[in-house]
Design an enzyme around this catalytic site. Sequence first.
Site, mmCIF file in Angstrom:
data_model
loop_
_atom_site.group_PDB
_atom_site.id
_atom_site.type_symbol
_atom_site.label_atom_id
_atom_site.label_comp_id
_atom_site.label_asym_id
_atom_site.label_seq_id
_atom_site.Cartn_x
_atom_site.Cartn_y
_atom_site.Cartn_z
ATOM 1 N N SER A 1 0.803 -1.229 0.000
ATOM 2 C CA SER A 1 0.000 0.000 0.000
ATOM 3 C C SER A 1 0.838 1.283 0.000
ATOM 4 C CB SER A 1 -0.920 -0.020 1.224
ATOM 5 O OG SER A 1 -1.915 0.956 1.115
ATOM 6 N N ASN B 1 2.796 4.611 -5.405
ATOM 7 C CA ASN B 1 3.743 4.582 -6.542
ATOM 8 C C ASN B 1 3.611 5.852 -7.396
ATOM 9 O OD1 ASN B 1 1.330 3.327 -7.065
ATOM 10 N ND2 ASN B 1 2.248 1.400 -7.738
ATOM 11 N N CYS B 2 2.420 6.461 -7.384
ATOM 12 C CA CYS B 2 2.231 7.684 -8.169
ATOM 13 C C CYS B 2 3.096 8.835 -7.627
ATOM 14 C CB CYS B 2 0.766 8.108 -8.149
ATOM 15 S SG CYS B 2 -0.345 6.768 -8.607
ATOM 16 N N TYR C 1 -10.697 -14.047 -8.679
ATOM 17 C CA TYR C 1 -11.003 -12.724 -9.215
ATOM 18 C C TYR C 1 -9.681 -12.024 -9.552
ATOM 19 C CZ TYR C 1 -15.847 -13.217 -7.572
ATOM 20 O OH TYR C 1 -17.135 -13.644 -7.383
ATOM 21 N N ALA C 2 -9.747 -11.002 -10.352
ATOM 22 C CA ALA C 2 -8.519 -10.256 -10.664
ATOM 23 C C ALA C 2 -8.850 -8.790 -10.906
ATOM 24 C CB ALA C 2 -7.818 -10.848 -11.896
ATOM 25 N N GLY D 1 -6.950 -4.522 -11.438
ATOM 26 C CA GLY D 1 -5.781 -3.664 -11.627
ATOM 27 C C GLY D 1 -5.135 -3.754 -12.997
ATOM 28 N N TYR E 1 -19.778 29.805 -10.357
ATOM 29 C CA TYR E 1 -19.031 30.905 -10.978
ATOM 30 C C TYR E 1 -18.888 32.106 -10.059
ATOM 31 C CZ TYR E 1 -18.423 35.322 -13.358
ATOM 32 O OH TYR E 1 -17.988 36.580 -13.670
ATOM 33 N N LYS F 1 -19.616 31.837 -18.700
ATOM 34 C CA LYS F 1 -19.634 30.647 -19.556
ATOM 35 C C LYS F 1 -18.311 29.931 -19.308
ATOM 36 C CE LYS F 1 -22.308 32.914 -23.173
ATOM 37 N NZ LYS F 1 -22.089 33.808 -24.327
#
Length: 559
Positions: free
Chosen positions: A38, A41-42, A279-280, A282, A427, A435
């Site tokens: 955990s 890595n980002c 299951y898998a 990522g 806004y 806009k």
Amino acid sequence: MRYIIVGGVAGGASTAARLRRLDEHAEIVLFEKGSYISYANCGMPYYIGDVITDRNKLFVQTAASFKDRFNIDARVLHEVTAIFPDQKLVQVKNLQSGETYELSYDKLVLSPGAEPIRPPLQGIDSEGIFTLRNVPDTDRIKSYVSQFPNGKAVIIGAGFIGLEMAENLHNLGMHVTIIEMGPQILAPVDFPIAAIAQQHIRSKGVDLRLKTAVTGFERNENGLKVLVKDSMPIDADMVILSIGVKPDTRLAVAAGLELGSARGILVNEYLQTSNEAIYAVGDAIEFMNPITHNSMPTYLAGPANKQGRICANNMVLGNKQTYNGSINTAIVKIFDLTVAVAGVASKHLTAAKIAHLVSTTHSGSHAGYYPGSEQMTIQINFAPADGKLLGAQIIGTDGVDKRIDTLSSVIQRGSTIEELMEFEHAYAPPYSSAKDPVNMAGFVADNILQKRLNVIPWSAVSNISKEDILVDVRAPLEFIEGNIPGAINIPVDELRDRLSELDQNKNIFIYCQIGLRGYLAQRILLQNGFKSVQNISGGYKLWSACNIESNLIESSLVV
Ligand code: FAD
């Protein structure tokens, strides 16, 4: 009930935590072959670049905190070496002791991620050549970088990770060269968006070489030489290989699980593999893209985490929650710019034979009269039949993230450009305009769809013949500072009085700086009897970026 999870980072850790929240009494064993679970890595490129200075901040959970908080038996440095689906067993190797043992499961989750591609090039295993996937890679790179404070770094591959590394190493004082085999950086976006980013990268002093193939590496006492096809070798103190990743399917293949056409683990809508007890999630799986309907992997943290939650729900509560696929919403910081994408690029829609129209708009991040407004460029791709939004790309500085998330949401719901026009946003001058850029993208797309605005892409400018008329409707000073060769200058404010200078029987092509004055000029001409009036999409701003970049590539002037 015993759940076993293979891989303890984004998808695996998220599955494990959700399992525990749903089933307090199950036994949950998580195997991670690396030393950490955990972790972020980002964040690793930013730790290498000293933006994140505290290494501990990369760790969201540890094996000990997972035990304390979730009562999860997380075993780091334990590699699952085989799966025996018939006996519902995994074989595990304790990488510290060397001991191998087996453990049975009721349900198994695979989240082994993707592995960096390392082509079998001459000298690829030389010292100083790195890939970046995990914490040990990060530590190795960081320690190596510290030996070459003003050294030369060569980044091979101009994708998200390559560009993040380029920025971070540049900011540390290294001289950075980026080598990319393709004709542009960032494969998920179209050339015009990439061209703006490329110019920005070059403006920072980074040596960006496109359409350049690395053929090997040589190491001598002076460092590394990166060998490139048809060009001189490039000296380097270090090399980061970031040419892509591929799903890690080794365990799955050995266990006889089915792979898909993109060589990822095949799962159904409940994220169940071809074996119902397994299951898998990522990076290792492939799933149908909701727009192209092609099966493909997604290498993003958000989908991996969300799949983990869905997969845990389905294992505990029965197969009820379906996964709908990812539209690859992604964002990257490139020096002072942000590039973001959602859905499918025009070039990929074309490859998938999906009919679409393209609209490019440049809008301020907030009201122009309030200090600090910055222009962003939005390209959207939409269906000609019903205006369904198929893809969006943005490049800019401020506020790119919130616009791409809005557009991503519209794409995910299969909604149309009509929704962009109606989109109600918060806004006040510091935040947006009355806009919003998203509204503007919708208005222009609607004009194109309703044939009130006829556009040609920048690339079609070279097809304008001598018989046609190319009109620059910007102010004279803007024209003098740079224009498209062959254009005449009639500022939009003078156009009504100078209509007689233009031949109604000829094809007229118009441009301004960003598209708005060009649109006004086109409306004037069409309502004054001109039959064939086309606007150059994205205006001079986009044309010049694309033109410069494509000339650089074609004439190999990139140095
Ligand atoms: P991973 O998080 O890679 O985890 C897989 C784990 O499984 C690994 O730790 C591996 O050691 C372990 N494992 C594999 N085989 C076995 C085995 N047999 N036994 C035991 N353990 C095993 N995505 C974004 O959306 N935004 C970003 O900004 C972003 N930045 C990134 C930056 C970098 C440098 C990297 C490398 C990735 C980045 N990503 C980003 C991608 C994102 O991290 C991945 O998409 C995500 O982590 C995938 O999750 P996963 O669980 O499939 O695989």
